[in-house]
Design an enzyme around this catalytic site. Structure first.
Site, short mmCIF file in Angstrom:
data_model
loop_
_atom_site.label_atom_id
_atom_site.label_comp_id
_atom_site.label_asym_id
_atom_site.label_seq_id
_atom_site.Cartn_x
_atom_site.Cartn_y
_atom_site.Cartn_z
N ALA A 16 0.85 -1.20 0.00
CA ALA A 16 0.00 0.00 0.00
C ALA A 16 0.88 1.24 0.00
O ALA A 16 2.10 1.15 0.17
CB ALA A 16 -0.90 0.01 1.25
N TYR A 156 3.75 6.73 18.78
CA TYR A 156 4.10 6.75 17.35
C TYR A 156 5.28 7.70 17.12
O TYR A 156 6.26 7.34 16.45
CB TYR A 156 2.90 7.16 16.49
CG TYR A 156 3.28 7.28 15.03
CD1 TYR A 156 3.58 6.16 14.26
CD2 TYR A 156 3.41 8.54 14.42
CE1 TYR A 156 3.98 6.27 12.93
CE2 TYR A 156 3.80 8.66 13.10
CZ TYR A 156 4.08 7.53 12.35
OH TYR A 156 4.49 7.64 11.04
N PRO A 186 8.70 12.14 5.76
CA PRO A 186 7.59 12.92 5.20
C PRO A 186 6.70 13.55 6.26
O PRO A 186 6.59 13.07 7.38
CB PRO A 186 6.78 11.87 4.42
CG PRO A 186 7.46 10.55 4.59
CD PRO A 186 8.44 10.69 5.71
N1 LIG Z 1 0.98 8.66 5.66
C1 LIG Z 1 1.66 9.58 6.31
O1 LIG Z 1 1.16 10.70 6.54
C2 LIG Z 1 3.06 9.30 6.77
C3 LIG Z 1 3.84 10.38 7.19
C4 LIG Z 1 5.14 10.14 7.62
C5 LIG Z 1 5.65 8.87 7.63
N2 LIG Z 1 4.86 7.81 7.24
C6 LIG Z 1 5.46 6.47 7.28
O2 LIG Z 1 5.43 5.93 5.98
C7 LIG Z 1 5.49 4.50 6.06
C8 LIG Z 1 4.46 3.89 5.12
O3 LIG Z 1 3.16 4.26 5.55
P1 LIG Z 1 1.98 4.65 4.54
O4 LIG Z 1 1.62 6.05 4.85
O5 LIG Z 1 2.31 4.26 3.16
O6 LIG Z 1 0.81 3.74 5.17
P2 LIG Z 1 -0.04 2.51 4.56
O7 LIG Z 1 -0.66 2.90 3.28
O8 LIG Z 1 -0.91 2.06 5.68
O9 LIG Z 1 1.08 1.41 4.29
C9 LIG Z 1 1.77 0.79 5.35
C10 LIG Z 1 2.48 -0.44 4.85
O10 LIG Z 1 3.19 -1.03 5.96
C11 LIG Z 1 2.95 -2.43 5.92
N3 LIG Z 1 3.08 -3.03 7.23
C12 LIG Z 1 2.47 -2.70 8.40
N4 LIG Z 1 2.82 -3.54 9.39
C13 LIG Z 1 3.69 -4.43 8.82
C14 LIG Z 1 4.40 -5.56 9.32
N5 LIG Z 1 4.31 -5.94 10.59
N6 LIG Z 1 5.21 -6.24 8.46
C15 LIG Z 1 5.32 -5.86 7.18
N7 LIG Z 1 4.66 -4.82 6.64
C16 LIG Z 1 3.85 -4.12 7.47
C17 LIG Z 1 1.55 -2.58 5.34
O11 LIG Z 1 1.44 -3.85 4.70
P3 LIG Z 1 0.66 -5.13 5.25
O12 LIG Z 1 -0.42 -4.63 6.16
O13 LIG Z 1 0.17 -5.81 4.02
O14 LIG Z 1 1.71 -5.92 5.95
C18 LIG Z 1 1.55 -1.48 4.29
O15 LIG Z 1 2.08 -1.97 3.08
C19 LIG Z 1 5.28 4.15 7.53
O16 LIG Z 1 6.53 3.85 8.12
C20 LIG Z 1 4.73 5.45 8.13
O17 LIG Z 1 5.03 5.58 9.48
C21 LIG Z 1 3.58 8.01 6.80
#
Ligand SMILES: NC(=O)c1ccc[n+]([C@@H]2O[C@H](COP(=O)([O-])OP(=O)(O)OC[C@H]3O[C@@H](n4cnc5c(N)ncnc54)[C@H](OP(=O)(O)O)[C@@H]3O)[C@@H](O)[C@H]2O)c1
Length: 257
Positions: A16, A156, A186
């Site tokens: 995702a 978090y 980000p």
């Molecule tokens: N969205 C924001 O505003 C934002 C801002 C700053 C940083 N981030 C960071 O960006 C990164 C990606 O997040 P996103 O925003 O793209 O969210 P997302 O759309 O919810 O994607 C999160 C991904 O992490 C995977 N994941 C979660 N737990 C896992 C586990 N135990 N083992 C393997 N994979 C796991 C999920 O895959 P499965 O559930 O299929 O395993 C999914 O592919 C994260 O580290 C988040 O903290 C996000």
């Protein structure tokens, strides 16, 4: 010619959001992708899409919290001739938005196990090969939450402070090697992140992004690609990327303006 063409790139959390966008972008640059995550159907669909566009992707179902599973994954990579050149440590999540004195232990465990220990598990499994080959690049996806805590973000934010610390610590440990260590941090990105945080409550999750010209996953993937494409003498330690409308975790321009 892309500097990462032909390189093997492991991306965690590729089912995702930012991780999937990284897979698409790095594949477009000619890298050989190993997308990982827990939802195998999504990984397969992404790998098929990459292959359909002329790229290479070898999906692998992996929970980054599973230390033994991660070690087996590293062995599998070696056996398949897919020694890691690039690791994008992206898997991560937030659970809930409670003041710390009302926080749930299970939520804390899940965030710490995934965001901190997951990153460590992956680095511990894949860095030895990179050091032995004296070549490689790890990009941790941190957050602006790793620089300044926001209300009710307590645990978090602490996990993302930890990711920043691990990036800096590992970077120092890798002195005298050619292995590079970076983070891309980000601000607000429109992904499934809020849906996960609010356990599927789409209405609540949607309000996070309402009226805001948020970053899109592709914008973060562009930053990751920039960091990876830098010449070998260049190491970007941290790259902070925010939407133009957001100037800090606390300063968001008017919604809808
Ligand atoms: N969205 C924001 O505003 C934002 C801002 C700053 C940083 N981030 C960071 O960006 C990164 C990606 O997040 P996103 O925003 O793209 O969210 P997302 O759309 O919810 O994607 C999160 C991904 O992490 C995977 N994941 C979660 N737990 C896992 C586990 N135990 N083992 C393997 N994979 C796991 C999920 O895959 P499965 O559930 O299929 O395993 C999914 O592919 C994260 O580290 C988040 O903290 C996000």
């Amino acid at each position: 010619m892309s500097r990462i063409a032909g390189k093997v790139a492991i991306v965690t959390g590729a089912t995702a959001g930012i991780g999937a966008a990284c897979v698409r972008s790095l594949a477009e640059a000619g890298a050989r992708l190993v997308p990982t995550g827990r939802r195998g159907d999504r990984l397969q669909a992404l790998a098929d899409e990459v292959a359909g566009n002329g790229g290479q992707a070898h999906p692998y179902v992996l929970d980054v919290r599973d230390r033994i599973g991660v070690a087996a994954f590293a062995e599998w990579l070696e056996g398949e001739g897919l020694a890691a050149d690039i690791l994008v440590n992206n898997a991560g999540l937030a659970r809930g938005l409670d003041p710390v004195h009302e926080g749930k232990h299970d939520d804390w465990d899940e965030m710490i196990d995934t965001n901190v220990k997951g990153v460590l598990n992956m680095m511990r499994a894949l860095l030895p090969g990179m050091v032995a080959r004296d070549s490689g690049h790890v990009v941790n996806v941190g957050s602006i939450a790793g620089y300044m805590a926001y209300p009710k973000g307590n645990v978090y934010c602490a996990t993302k402070f930890a990711v920043r610390g691990l990036t800096e610590g590992a970077n120092i440990d890798l002195v005298n090697t050619k292995v590079r260590m970076s983070s891309v941090d980000p601000g607000l990105v429109e992904t499934e992140f809020s849906l996960v945080r609010f356990r599927g409550n789409a209405a609540r999750a949607g309000r996070t992004y309402e009226g805001v010209d948020s970053l899109q996953p592709e914008d973060v993937a562009d930053a990751v690609r920039y960091v990876l494409e830098a010449p070998p003498r260049v190491n970007v330690l941290h790259m902070v990327v925010m939407p133009t409308v957001q100037r800090s975790p606390f300063v968001m321009g008017n919604r809808g303006s």
